[in-house]
Design an enzyme around this catalytic site. Structure first.
Site, PDB file in Angstrom:
ATOM      1  N   ARG A   1      -9.545   1.365   9.016  1.00 57.74           N
ATOM      2  CA  ARG A   1      -9.156  -0.028   9.246  1.00 57.74           C
ATOM      3  C   ARG A   1     -10.232  -0.783  10.018  1.00 57.74           C
ATOM      4  NH1 ARG A   1      -3.208   0.897   8.943  1.00 57.74           N
ATOM      5  NH2 ARG A   1      -2.096  -1.069   9.062  1.00 57.74           N
TER       6      ARG A   1
ATOM      7  N   LYS B   1       0.825  -1.229   0.000  1.00 57.04           N
ATOM      8  CA  LYS B   1       0.000   0.000   0.000  1.00 57.04           C
ATOM      9  C   LYS B   1       0.852   1.268   0.000  1.00 57.04           C
ATOM     10  CE  LYS B   1      -2.043  -0.774   3.969  1.00 57.04           C
ATOM     11  NZ  LYS B   1      -1.669  -2.113   4.422  1.00 57.04           N
TER      12      LYS B   1
ATOM     13  N   ARG C   1      11.265  -6.010   4.434  1.00 55.50           N
ATOM     14  CA  ARG C   1      11.010  -4.566   4.342  1.00 55.50           C
ATOM     15  C   ARG C   1      11.947  -3.796   5.270  1.00 55.50           C
ATOM     16  NH1 ARG C   1       5.064  -2.033   4.841  1.00 55.50           N
ATOM     17  NH2 ARG C   1       5.043  -2.767   6.983  1.00 55.50           N
TER      18      ARG C   1
ATOM     19  N   ARG D   1      -0.816  -8.697  13.543  1.00 56.71           N
ATOM     20  CA  ARG D   1      -1.311  -7.722  12.559  1.00 56.71           C
ATOM     21  C   ARG D   1      -2.150  -8.402  11.478  1.00 56.71           C
ATOM     22  NH1 ARG D   1       3.804  -5.029  10.490  1.00 56.71           N
ATOM     23  NH2 ARG D   1       2.416  -3.733   9.263  1.00 56.71           N
TER      24      ARG D   1
ATOM     25  N   ARG E   1      11.171  -2.254  10.779  1.00 55.79           N
ATOM     26  CA  ARG E   1      10.187  -1.648  11.676  1.00 55.79           C
ATOM     27  C   ARG E   1       9.934  -2.580  12.845  1.00 55.79           C
ATOM     28  NH1 ARG E   1       5.017   0.416   8.341  1.00 55.79           N
ATOM     29  NH2 ARG E   1       3.916  -0.765   9.929  1.00 55.79           N
TER      30      ARG E   1
HETATM   31  P1  AMP Z   1       0.837   0.948   8.849  1.00 56.76           P
HETATM   32  O1  AMP Z   1       2.047   1.782   8.663  1.00 56.76           O
HETATM   33  O2  AMP Z   1      -0.337   1.421   8.048  1.00 56.76           O
HETATM   34  O3  AMP Z   1       1.104  -0.528   8.678  1.00 56.76           O
HETATM   35  O4  AMP Z   1       0.391   1.141  10.379  1.00 56.76           O
HETATM   36  C1  AMP Z   1       1.235   0.741  11.449  1.00 56.76           C
HETATM   37  C2  AMP Z   1       0.433   0.547  12.714  1.00 56.76           C
HETATM   38  O5  AMP Z   1      -0.193   1.794  13.098  1.00 56.76           O
HETATM   39  C3  AMP Z   1      -0.719  -0.442  12.631  1.00 56.76           C
HETATM   40  O6  AMP Z   1      -0.299  -1.780  12.806  1.00 56.76           O
HETATM   41  C4  AMP Z   1      -1.615   0.040  13.766  1.00 56.76           C
HETATM   42  O7  AMP Z   1      -1.094  -0.347  15.024  1.00 56.76           O
HETATM   43  C5  AMP Z   1      -1.474   1.560  13.648  1.00 56.76           C
HETATM   44  N1  AMP Z   1      -2.499   2.122  12.739  1.00 56.76           N
HETATM   45  C6  AMP Z   1      -2.297   2.670  11.511  1.00 56.76           C
HETATM   46  N2  AMP Z   1      -3.465   3.053  10.954  1.00 56.76           N
HETATM   47  C7  AMP Z   1      -4.431   2.715  11.838  1.00 56.76           C
HETATM   48  C8  AMP Z   1      -5.846   2.829  11.836  1.00 56.76           C
HETATM   49  N3  AMP Z   1      -6.520   3.340  10.791  1.00 56.76           N
HETATM   50  N4  AMP Z   1      -6.515   2.389  12.941  1.00 56.76           N
HETATM   51  C9  AMP Z   1      -5.877   1.878  14.001  1.00 56.76           C
HETATM   52  N5  AMP Z   1      -4.545   1.717  14.066  1.00 56.76           N
HETATM   53  C10 AMP Z   1      -3.816   2.132  13.001  1.00 56.76           C
END
Ligand code: AMP
Length: 219
Positions: free
Chosen positions: A88, A13, A127, A171, A160
């Site tokens: 999400r 994404k 990654r 996740r 990360r």
């Molecule tokens: P990402 O970089 O999009 O993979 O997001 C990393 C982490 O941030 C996720 O695993 C969640 O813990 C948190 N996070 C990101 N976006 C959301 C969201 N829309 N709702 C809740 N937690 C989020």
């Protein structure tokens, strides 16, 4: 264009979102990036979010919706945006619909990146990210020019914290139970389009450009 990109963790994404944002000149709004920035600054919101993120869990809806709502009301979102990683949960999607109605905006399209689940864990373990500028790399398919160093800003790139194997499993479970229902939600609104995320960065982007070109009336 008011776009949303979704898909399982590791579907690509963020990578596609950066390319789309550059080509169509719309802001890339990544909830994950916003949280990581807040954590870096050790703000109140960042400290709260950190607890959940480090365990691979979702940050509570209220906090997430509030930070996104603030971001979407900034001037640069007046003519389009690309949401990445938000919503999400169904609750977030419903609240987004309410917010967009207030702003008199309609989502143009939801791009759903579909990838082979067996490849996801592997992708995430390869990654690497730059915590300074947000650039992402894959050690096998998209490595930086100089090992361990970000091409864009020269900082060290890292795995990360939440890409470690034990957190990735949580996740993926969270995605299946809480986020995947959004596919049906947006299908019912007739704005969702599935994209093959297993084609590689360039070819997946080509597919997206083809679709967005049709929406935009050009390429
Ligand atoms: P990402 O970089 O999009 O993979 O997001 C990393 C982490 O941030 C996720 O695993 C969640 O813990 C948190 N996070 C990101 N976006 C959301 C969201 N829309 N709702 C809740 N937690 C989020």
């Amino acid at each position: 264009m008011y776009l949303l990109i979704m898909g399982a963790p590791g579907a690509g994404k963020g990578t596609q979102a950066k390319l789309i944002s550059e080509k169509y000149n719309i802001p890339h709004i990544s909830s994950g990036d916003i949280f990581r920035q807040e954590i870096k600054e050790q703000s109140k919101e960042g400290k709260l979010a950190q607890e959940y993120i480090s365990q691979g869990k979702l940050v509570p809806d209220d906090l997430t919706i509030s930070i996104i709502s603030k971001r979407l009301q900034k001037e640069d979102c007046n003519h389009g945006f690309l949401l990445d990683g938000f919503p999400r949960t169904i609750k977030q999607a419903q609240d987004l619909d309410i917010l967009l109605a207030k702003l008199k905006i309609k989502l143009t399209l939801v791009l759903n990146l579909v990838v082979n689940p067996e490849r996801i864990v592997n992708r995430l373990s390869q990654r690497r990210v730059c915590l300074k500028c947000g650039a992402t790399y894959n050690l096998k398919t998209n490595p930086p020019k100089k090992a361990g160093i970000c091409d864009k800003c020269g900082e060290a790139i890292v795995l990360r914290e939440d890409d470690k194997e034990e957190t990735v499993k949580t996740r993926l479970d969270v995605y299946q139970t809480q986020t995947k229902p959004l596919v049906k939600y947006y299908n019912e609104q007739k704005i969702l389009i599935n994209i093959d995320g297993d084609l590689g960065i360039k070819d997946t982007f080509k597919e997206i450009v083809k679709i967005l070109g049709d929406v935009n009336g050009n390429n």
